[in-house]
Motif scaffolding. Structure first.
Motif, PDB file in Angstrom:
ATOM      1  N   GLU A   4       0.810  -1.211   0.000  1.00  0.00           N
ATOM      2  CA  GLU A   4       0.000   0.000   0.000  1.00  0.00           C
ATOM      3  C   GLU A   4       0.855   1.278   0.000  1.00  0.00           C
ATOM      4  N   ILE A   5       2.085   1.194   0.389  1.00  0.00           N
ATOM      5  CA  ILE A   5       2.914   2.373   0.570  1.00  0.00           C
ATOM      6  C   ILE A   5       3.630   2.721  -0.725  1.00  0.00           C
ATOM      7  N   LYS A   6       3.457   3.954  -1.175  1.00  0.00           N
ATOM      8  CA  LYS A   6       4.110   4.388  -2.404  1.00  0.00           C
ATOM      9  C   LYS A   6       5.327   5.260  -2.139  1.00  0.00           C
ATOM     10  N   GLN A   7       5.255   6.170  -1.180  1.00  0.00           N
ATOM     11  CA  GLN A   7       6.333   7.118  -0.923  1.00  0.00           C
ATOM     12  C   GLN A   7       6.654   7.088   0.579  1.00  0.00           C
ATOM     13  N   LEU A   8       7.594   6.280   0.954  1.00  0.00           N
ATOM     14  CA  LEU A   8       7.948   6.119   2.361  1.00  0.00           C
ATOM     15  C   LEU A   8       9.410   6.463   2.560  1.00  0.00           C
ATOM     16  N   ILE A   9       9.661   7.352   3.507  1.00  0.00           N
ATOM     17  CA  ILE A   9      11.029   7.723   3.845  1.00  0.00           C
ATOM     18  C   ILE A   9      11.365   7.089   5.189  1.00  0.00           C
ATOM     19  N   LEU A  10      12.399   6.258   5.179  1.00  0.00           N
ATOM     20  CA  LEU A  10      12.900   5.642   6.404  1.00  0.00           C
ATOM     21  C   LEU A  10      14.132   6.422   6.821  1.00  0.00           C
ATOM     22  N   PHE A  11      14.193   6.820   8.073  1.00  0.00           N
ATOM     23  CA  PHE A  11      15.269   7.685   8.545  1.00  0.00           C
ATOM     24  C   PHE A  11      15.760   7.238   9.909  1.00  0.00           C
ATOM     25  N   ASP A  12      16.940   7.682  10.269  1.00  0.00           N
ATOM     26  CA  ASP A  12      17.522   7.373  11.573  1.00  0.00           C
ATOM     27  C   ASP A  12      16.805   8.228  12.621  1.00  0.00           C
ATOM     28  N   GLY A  13      15.952   7.603  13.405  1.00  0.00           N
ATOM     29  CA  GLY A  13      15.113   8.310  14.366  1.00  0.00           C
ATOM     30  C   GLY A  13      15.842   8.942  15.532  1.00  0.00           C
ATOM     31  N   VAL A  14      17.096   8.585  15.760  1.00  0.00           N
ATOM     32  CA  VAL A  14      17.836   9.180  16.880  1.00  0.00           C
ATOM     33  C   VAL A  14      18.841  10.234  16.418  1.00  0.00           C
ATOM     34  N   CYS A  15      18.863  10.528  15.132  1.00  0.00           N
ATOM     35  CA  CYS A  15      19.794  11.501  14.556  1.00  0.00           C
ATOM     36  C   CYS A  15      19.124  12.871  14.474  1.00  0.00           C
ATOM     37  N   PHE A  17      20.079  15.549  12.824  1.00  0.00           N
ATOM     38  CA  PHE A  17      20.058  16.017  11.435  1.00  0.00           C
ATOM     39  C   PHE A  17      18.929  15.347  10.655  1.00  0.00           C
ATOM     40  N   CYS A  18      18.768  14.053  10.845  1.00  0.00           N
ATOM     41  CA  CYS A  18      17.716  13.309  10.141  1.00  0.00           C
ATOM     42  C   CYS A  18      16.334  13.802  10.557  1.00  0.00           C
ATOM     43  N   ASN A  19      16.134  14.032  11.852  1.00  0.00           N
ATOM     44  CA  ASN A  19      14.850  14.528  12.342  1.00  0.00           C
ATOM     45  C   ASN A  19      14.539  15.914  11.788  1.00  0.00           C
ATOM     46  N   LYS A  20      15.540  16.776  11.738  1.00  0.00           N
ATOM     47  CA  LYS A  20      15.336  18.122  11.173  1.00  0.00           C
ATOM     48  C   LYS A  20      15.021  18.034   9.678  1.00  0.00           C
ATOM     49  N   THR A  21      15.666  17.103   8.992  1.00  0.00           N
ATOM     50  CA  THR A  21      15.397  16.908   7.570  1.00  0.00           C
ATOM     51  C   THR A  21      13.964  16.430   7.356  1.00  0.00           C
ATOM     52  N   VAL A  22      13.513  15.496   8.169  1.00  0.00           N
ATOM     53  CA  VAL A  22      12.130  14.999   8.070  1.00  0.00           C
ATOM     54  C   VAL A  22      11.149  16.147   8.313  1.00  0.00           C
ATOM     55  N   TYR A 104      30.324  10.282   3.851  1.00  0.00           N
ATOM     56  CA  TYR A 104      31.128  11.141   4.723  1.00  0.00           C
ATOM     57  C   TYR A 104      30.225  11.927   5.682  1.00  0.00           C
ATOM     58  N   ILE A 105      29.154  12.478   5.147  1.00  0.00           N
ATOM     59  CA  ILE A 105      28.212  13.223   5.988  1.00  0.00           C
ATOM     60  C   ILE A 105      27.520  12.276   6.965  1.00  0.00           C
ATOM     61  N   ALA A 106      27.065  11.129   6.474  1.00  0.00           N
ATOM     62  CA  ALA A 106      26.373  10.156   7.325  1.00  0.00           C
ATOM     63  C   ALA A 106      27.274   9.658   8.454  1.00  0.00           C
ATOM     64  N   LYS A 107      28.528   9.444   8.150  1.00  0.00           N
ATOM     65  CA  LYS A 107      29.485   8.958   9.150  1.00  0.00           C
ATOM     66  C   LYS A 107      29.699   9.974  10.271  1.00  0.00           C
ATOM     67  N   ASN A 108      29.608  11.247   9.950  1.00  0.00           N
ATOM     68  CA  ASN A 108      29.877  12.309  10.923  1.00  0.00           C
ATOM     69  C   ASN A 108      28.626  12.986  11.477  1.00  0.00           C
ATOM     70  N   ARG A 109      27.449  12.523  11.102  1.00  0.00           N
ATOM     71  CA  ARG A 109      26.219  13.231  11.469  1.00  0.00           C
ATOM     72  C   ARG A 109      25.999  13.338  12.973  1.00  0.00           C
ATOM     73  N   TYR A 110      26.329  12.312  13.730  1.00  0.00           N
ATOM     74  CA  TYR A 110      26.141  12.387  15.180  1.00  0.00           C
ATOM     75  C   TYR A 110      27.114  13.387  15.800  1.00  0.00           C
ATOM     76  N   ARG A 111      28.336  13.387  15.320  1.00  0.00           N
ATOM     77  CA  ARG A 111      29.342  14.297  15.859  1.00  0.00           C
ATOM     78  C   ARG A 111      28.994  15.753  15.544  1.00  0.00           C
ATOM     79  N   TRP A 112      28.528  15.997  14.329  1.00  0.00           N
ATOM     80  CA  TRP A 112      28.224  17.365  13.899  1.00  0.00           C
ATOM     81  C   TRP A 112      26.875  17.878  14.405  1.00  0.00           C
ATOM     82  N   PHE A 113      25.868  17.025  14.426  1.00  0.00           N
ATOM     83  CA  PHE A 113      24.510  17.473  14.722  1.00  0.00           C
ATOM     84  C   PHE A 113      23.935  16.901  16.012  1.00  0.00           C
TER      85      PHE A 113
END
Length: 132
Positions: A4-15, A17-22, A104-113
């Motif tokens: 049923e799902i056509k457009q689903l974004i799965l993201f790192d819920g504890v990040c 940067f990811c939460n702000k992007t969502v 590179y960004i994903a690897k450093n996302r916790y440190r930066w954000f």
């Protein structure tokens, strides 16, 4: 549920940067086309079970096709429409190069954000956009 799902974004819920992007995507999603789930959720595990184990930052399930890393980000931008779809020009860059930058960004996302202890609770207004 998967069919049923056509457009689903799965993201790192504890990040952070990811939460702000969502939250940014929700704000710009004028067509109400996207739904979201954290990678830590059961539904996300169903989608990522066949992906490499280092898939830990973004997955975009678009019309039953699973996209990851920079390709996922570019297709999300395209589906948001103008002016974000202009970023599609970056699809001309080889995927390996784009993904190197993405990694590179994903690897450093916790440190930066930063990182939170648990997934952010969506507001009452946004709750319908999240699948658990």
């Amino acid at each position: 549920m998967k069919a049923e799902i056509k457009q689903l974004i799965l993201f790192d819920g504890v990040c952070n940067f990811c939460n702000k992007t969502v939250n940014f995507i929700i704000k710009k999603d004028k067509k109400d086309q996207f739904r979201f789930a954290s990678l830590q959720s059961k539904i996300a595990q169903d989608f990522i079970s066949g992906l490499p184990s280092n898939t830990d930052s973004i997955v975009y399930v678009r019309n039953q096709k699973v996209l990851v890393k920079s390709t996922a980000a570019l297709y999300i931008a395209m589906d948001l429409g103008y002016p974000f779809k202009i970023l599609a020009i970056f699809r001309l860059i080889p995927t390996s190069w784009r993904d190197s930058c993405y990694d590179y960004i994903a690897k450093n996302r916790y440190r930066w954000f930063g990182k939170i202890d648990q997934c952010e609770i969506p507001t009452e207004h946004n709750r319908k956009k999240f699948i658990s």
